[in-house]
Design a protein around this motif. Structure first.
Motif, PDB file in Angstrom:
ATOM      1  N   HIS A 122      65.008 -16.625 111.491  1.00 54.89           N
ATOM      2  CA  HIS A 122      66.204 -16.083 110.843  1.00 54.89           C
ATOM      3  C   HIS A 122      67.013 -15.332 111.894  1.00 54.89           C
ATOM      4  O   HIS A 122      66.464 -14.667 112.758  1.00 54.89           O
TER       5      HIS A 122
ATOM      6  N   GLU B 149      70.793 -28.346 112.188  1.00 53.80           N
ATOM      7  CA  GLU B 149      70.434 -26.979 111.794  1.00 53.80           C
ATOM      8  C   GLU B 149      71.014 -25.964 112.777  1.00 53.80           C
ATOM      9  O   GLU B 149      71.553 -24.929 112.372  1.00 53.80           O
TER      10      GLU B 149
ATOM     11  N   VAL C  17      71.256 -24.433 106.219  1.00 55.84           N
ATOM     12  CA  VAL C  17      70.954 -23.002 106.340  1.00 55.84           C
ATOM     13  C   VAL C  17      71.711 -22.232 105.263  1.00 55.84           C
ATOM     14  O   VAL C  17      72.659 -22.761 104.655  1.00 55.84           O
TER      15      VAL C  17
ATOM     16  N   LEU D 159      73.715 -23.181 111.739  1.00 54.24           N
ATOM     17  CA  LEU D 159      73.340 -21.784 111.934  1.00 54.24           C
ATOM     18  C   LEU D 159      74.454 -21.059 112.693  1.00 54.24           C
ATOM     19  O   LEU D 159      74.853 -19.957 112.317  1.00 54.24           O
TER      20      LEU D 159
ATOM     21  N   PRO E 223      67.417 -21.013 108.134  1.00 55.77           N
ATOM     22  CA  PRO E 223      67.291 -22.435 107.788  1.00 55.77           C
ATOM     23  C   PRO E 223      66.457 -22.589 106.515  1.00 55.77           C
ATOM     24  O   PRO E 223      65.543 -21.802 106.268  1.00 55.77           O
TER      25      PRO E 223
END
Length: 185
Positions: A145, A102, A70, A106, A88
């Motif tokens: 997002h 991920e 990310v 994040l 990502p």
């Protein structure tokens, strides 16, 4: 009354019926409203800005930090100064579709964003979250997002509430540089 503004409504062609309200015209926002830059499909070749941005330099893409899965990028239409998003690299729309790596990264970049914004700009608090789907308010629903929106006491003063105007005291390039310099390693 805003500095330099008359209390008398101006007579201009095409601005509506004169009344007691002032208008602050923001035609640059029309591109966002009309969906300019929204993806036509899943990837950079189909116009997804979140797929295109990683191919740019950090300065040109307004990227604050990059991870393995990310990256953190400034929002082109910020709610407050320093408003960024953790995105990502993989074109994925729904949070449950993220891999474990991920998801972990994040979360980690979100934490680092908070530290960087507190260090660089002294944020008092944050709004953090993601809008999943167009009906939930996602501007670009096709690519997940997470927003990291710094907040300060009094930042939601009369301008956005009464004046429907956001006051951003710093250019995005300057904000990107300031946050990148404060980004924890």
């Amino acid at each position: 009354m805003l500095a330099g503004m008359s209390s008398e409504p101006e007579q201009q062609i095409g601005v509506g019926t004169p009344d007691a309200f002032q208008r602050l015209w923001t035609p640059h926002r029309m591109a966002y409203i009309q969906g300019e830059g929204k993806p036509r499909g899943p990837g950079a070749e189909d116009g997804c800005p979140f797929c295109t941005i990683p191919g740019k330099s950090d300065e040109d893409g307004l990227i604050v930090a990059r991870g393995a899965h990310v990256y953190a990028v400034l929002n082109l239409y910020p709610y407050t100064p320093g408003h960024l998003m953790v995105v990502p690299y993989r074109h994925v729309a729904d949070y449950p579709e993220l891999t474990a790596d991920e998801t972990a990264e994040l979360a980690e970049l979100t934490k680092r964003a908070m530290v960087a914004i507190r260090t660089a700009a002294g944020a008092h608090g944050f709004n953090i979250g993601m809008n999943q789907g167009t009906v939930a308010g996602a501007g670009i629903a096709a690519h997940l997002h997470q927003h990291v929106v710094p907040r300060w006491g009094g930042d939601a003063n009369f301008m956005p509430v009464i004046g429907q105007t956001k006051v951003l005291p710093q250019l995005l390039g300057d904000t990107r540089r300031m946050l990148a310099d404060a980004w924890p390693v």
